[in-house]
Design a protein around this motif. Structure first.
Motif, PDB file in Angstrom:
ATOM      1  N   GLN A 122      11.082  61.690   3.195  1.00 52.29           N
ATOM      2  CA  GLN A 122      10.565  61.690   4.561  1.00 52.29           C
ATOM      3  C   GLN A 122       9.303  62.536   4.694  1.00 52.29           C
ATOM      4  O   GLN A 122       8.754  62.650   5.788  1.00 52.29           O
ATOM      5  N   GLY A 123       8.861  63.143   3.621  1.00 53.00           N
ATOM      6  CA  GLY A 123       7.659  63.967   3.669  1.00 53.00           C
ATOM      7  C   GLY A 123       7.996  65.413   3.952  1.00 53.00           C
ATOM      8  O   GLY A 123       9.094  65.749   4.399  1.00 53.00           O
ATOM      9  N   GLY A 124       7.034  66.288   3.691  1.00 47.47           N
ATOM     10  CA  GLY A 124       7.254  67.711   3.879  1.00 47.47           C
ATOM     11  C   GLY A 124       6.457  68.274   5.029  1.00 47.47           C
ATOM     12  O   GLY A 124       6.983  68.510   6.107  1.00 47.47           O
ATOM     13  N   CYS A 125       5.155  68.466   4.844  1.00 51.30           N
ATOM     14  CA  CYS A 125       4.296  69.061   5.867  1.00 51.30           C
ATOM     15  C   CYS A 125       3.913  68.002   6.903  1.00 51.30           C
ATOM     16  O   CYS A 125       3.323  66.968   6.557  1.00 51.30           O
ATOM     17  N   ARG A 126       4.228  68.252   8.159  1.00 56.03           N
ATOM     18  CA  ARG A 126       3.938  67.274   9.213  1.00 56.03           C
ATOM     19  C   ARG A 126       2.438  67.129   9.434  1.00 56.03           C
ATOM     20  O   ARG A 126       1.941  66.024   9.681  1.00 56.03           O
ATOM     21  N   HIS A 127       1.717  68.253   9.357  1.00 53.03           N
ATOM     22  CA  HIS A 127       0.267  68.183   9.577  1.00 53.03           C
ATOM     23  C   HIS A 127      -0.394  67.315   8.510  1.00 53.03           C
ATOM     24  O   HIS A 127      -1.221  66.449   8.836  1.00 53.03           O
ATOM     25  N   CYS A 128      -0.042  67.526   7.256  1.00 55.52           N
ATOM     26  CA  CYS A 128      -0.641  66.729   6.182  1.00 55.52           C
ATOM     27  C   CYS A 128      -0.238  65.260   6.303  1.00 55.52           C
ATOM     28  O   CYS A 128      -1.029  64.366   5.990  1.00 55.52           O
ATOM     29  N   ALA A 129       0.982  65.015   6.758  1.00 53.23           N
ATOM     30  CA  ALA A 129       1.422  63.636   6.952  1.00 53.23           C
ATOM     31  C   ALA A 129       0.613  62.956   8.040  1.00 53.23           C
ATOM     32  O   ALA A 129       0.238  61.783   7.923  1.00 53.23           O
ATOM     33  N   ASP A 130       0.311  63.691   9.128  1.00 55.47           N
ATOM     34  CA  ASP A 130      -0.506  63.117  10.202  1.00 55.47           C
ATOM     35  C   ASP A 130      -1.917  62.819   9.712  1.00 55.47           C
ATOM     36  O   ASP A 130      -2.514  61.807  10.096  1.00 55.47           O
ATOM     37  N   VAL A 131      -2.451  63.719   8.886  1.00 58.45           N
ATOM     38  CA  VAL A 131      -3.797  63.490   8.352  1.00 58.45           C
ATOM     39  C   VAL A 131      -3.824  62.254   7.469  1.00 58.45           C
ATOM     40  O   VAL A 131      -4.735  61.420   7.555  1.00 58.45           O
ATOM     41  N   ARG A 132      -2.803  62.106   6.624  1.00 55.15           N
ATOM     42  CA  ARG A 132      -2.735  60.923   5.751  1.00 55.15           C
ATOM     43  C   ARG A 132      -2.590  59.654   6.577  1.00 55.15           C
ATOM     44  O   ARG A 132      -3.195  58.620   6.266  1.00 55.15           O
ATOM     45  N   ARG A 143       5.798  77.088   2.935  1.00 54.20           N
ATOM     46  CA  ARG A 143       4.363  77.039   3.165  1.00 54.20           C
ATOM     47  C   ARG A 143       3.789  75.856   2.391  1.00 54.20           C
ATOM     48  O   ARG A 143       4.058  75.698   1.198  1.00 54.20           O
ATOM     49  N   CYS A 144       3.020  75.037   3.091  1.00 46.66           N
ATOM     50  CA  CYS A 144       2.412  73.869   2.454  1.00 46.66           C
ATOM     51  C   CYS A 144       1.293  74.321   1.529  1.00 46.66           C
ATOM     52  O   CYS A 144       0.395  75.057   1.940  1.00 46.66           O
TER      53      CYS A 144
END
Length: 361
Positions: free
Chosen positions: A131-141, A112-113
């Motif tokens: 490579q990052g963890g949470c895809r949603h947060c990566a898209d927001v960034r 869970r993020c």
């Protein structure tokens, strides 16, 4: 004495090779934590290099196996991560594990993020590779990093002849502006403007929103399909004649002073049908242009579709605004309220699964 009794007696006797095994164990960089259990027994030891407690078999060391499973076999090689260290790495990346570590770094790990609270399933290997963890947060960034400067965005809109009426959000968000040429209010995206778009009322191609137009209902007997659409009454973009050449037959049409009015009626009817569960009947391969506006004639008959159009026209009548002298255009921001009230008075429509026809009013 039987064999089992002999083995039992042998286990009871004190081992005489413990000192030799301990000395041999130390050559592998291990310090024993308990007496020698024999060559095939698990021996609790401490690895002098990393300081971790491990359990090994002396005979496995003789066969060439590693003394510590957590340390890489060669300098620069990959190591095996213990469960506690793996969980610490995930927490450091802003992820709270929801299940135990499987021991495999490339296996998806449900977490869970801690940033957005959503569930995600990265792998430990992906975290180690940054490579990052949470895809949603990566898209927001990523979206924030690509977001254009508001002043630059406003300058691009003004260069296209559009004056912004509200603050800039993103390049893909409709942005309310007023055209400095015709005075009409439009809402294109910054991305569309940067790719050559502009005011749809001033466009010299496609459907003319300022010229007389009509809403039409057509049917195709071979495909058992019905279609709603808009087109000009003459000249540019006269769609009815184009469809006739493909086997479509005009069932009924309605004429309007401007294309904006025709577009408003068409979109309200399409929204009503889609909310009722009616999807496109024909595909792009059969009808490249306008396939999303086709419906099954067995469920949405031409008569029923024409009735919906007439009811929508009656409900939107009188909702007009005059942005510039001599031009009357419907007000888009008021349609959704009235259309919602109209659909609430109608009986629910049957989808294809319901095997029912579209009811009349």
């Amino acid at each position: 004495m039987g064999i089992s009794q002999a083995w039992a007696r042998r286990r009871e006797l004190p081992r005489t090779d413990g000192e030799q095994a301990t000395a041999e164990l130390q050559t592998f960089g291990l310090t024993p934590l308990e007496p020698y259990p024999g060559p095939a027994g698990l021996w609790a030891c401490r690895h002098d290099t990393c300081g971790r407690d491990v359990e090994i078999r002396l005979q496995n060391l003789h066969r060439g196996l590693r003394a510590c499973p957590y340390c890489p076999p060669t300098p620069g090689g990959r190591r095996r991560w213990p469960a506690d260290e793996a969980e610490a790495l995930m927490r450091a990346a802003g992820l709270e594990p929801l299940e135990p570590y499987s021991g495999r770094r490339h296996q998806a790990w449900r977490c869970r993020c801690t940033g957005c609270g959503g569930e995600t399933s990265p792998s430990l290997g992906g975290i180690l590779a940054e490579q990052g963890g949470c895809r949603h947060c990566a898209d927001v960034r990523t979206a924030e990093a690509r977001k254009a400067d508001p002043e630059v965005a406003a300058a691009d809109m003004r260069a296209a002849g559009l004056e912004p009426l509200e603050p800039y959000v993103t390049s893909m968000t409709p942005w309310r502006c007023r055209c400095t040429s015709c005075g009409n209010e439009v809402a294109p995206t910054l991305m569309k403007i940067r790719t050559g778009g502009g005011c749809r009322f001033c466009a010299s191609h496609g459907f003319d929103l300022t010229a007389p137009a009509r809403v039409y209902v057509m049917e195709h007997h071979q495909h058992n399909a019905v279609k709603i659409g808009i087109g000009g009454t003459a000249g540019r973009n006269e769609r009815v004649n184009q469809h006739r050449r493909s086997g479509w037959v005009l069932a009924q049409d309605w004429h309007f002073a401007t294309g904006v009015e025709a577009h408003a009626i068409e979109q309200a009817v399409l929204q009503y049908l889609r909310e009722a569960g009616h999807g496109p009947h024909l595909g792009r391969d059969i009808m490249p242009n306008g396939w999303t506006e086709t419906f099954d004639a067995g469920l949405v008959t031409p008569v029923a579709l024409a009735t919906i159009v007439e009811a929508t026209i009656a409900d939107l009548a009188g909702m007009v605004v005059t942005p510039i002298p001599g031009q009357t255009i419907l007000r888009p921001d008021r349609w959704s309220v009235r259309v919602g009230a109209v659909t609430s008075r109608r009986s629910p429509l049957a989808s294809k699964a319901g095997q029912g026809q579209l009811p009349l009013f």
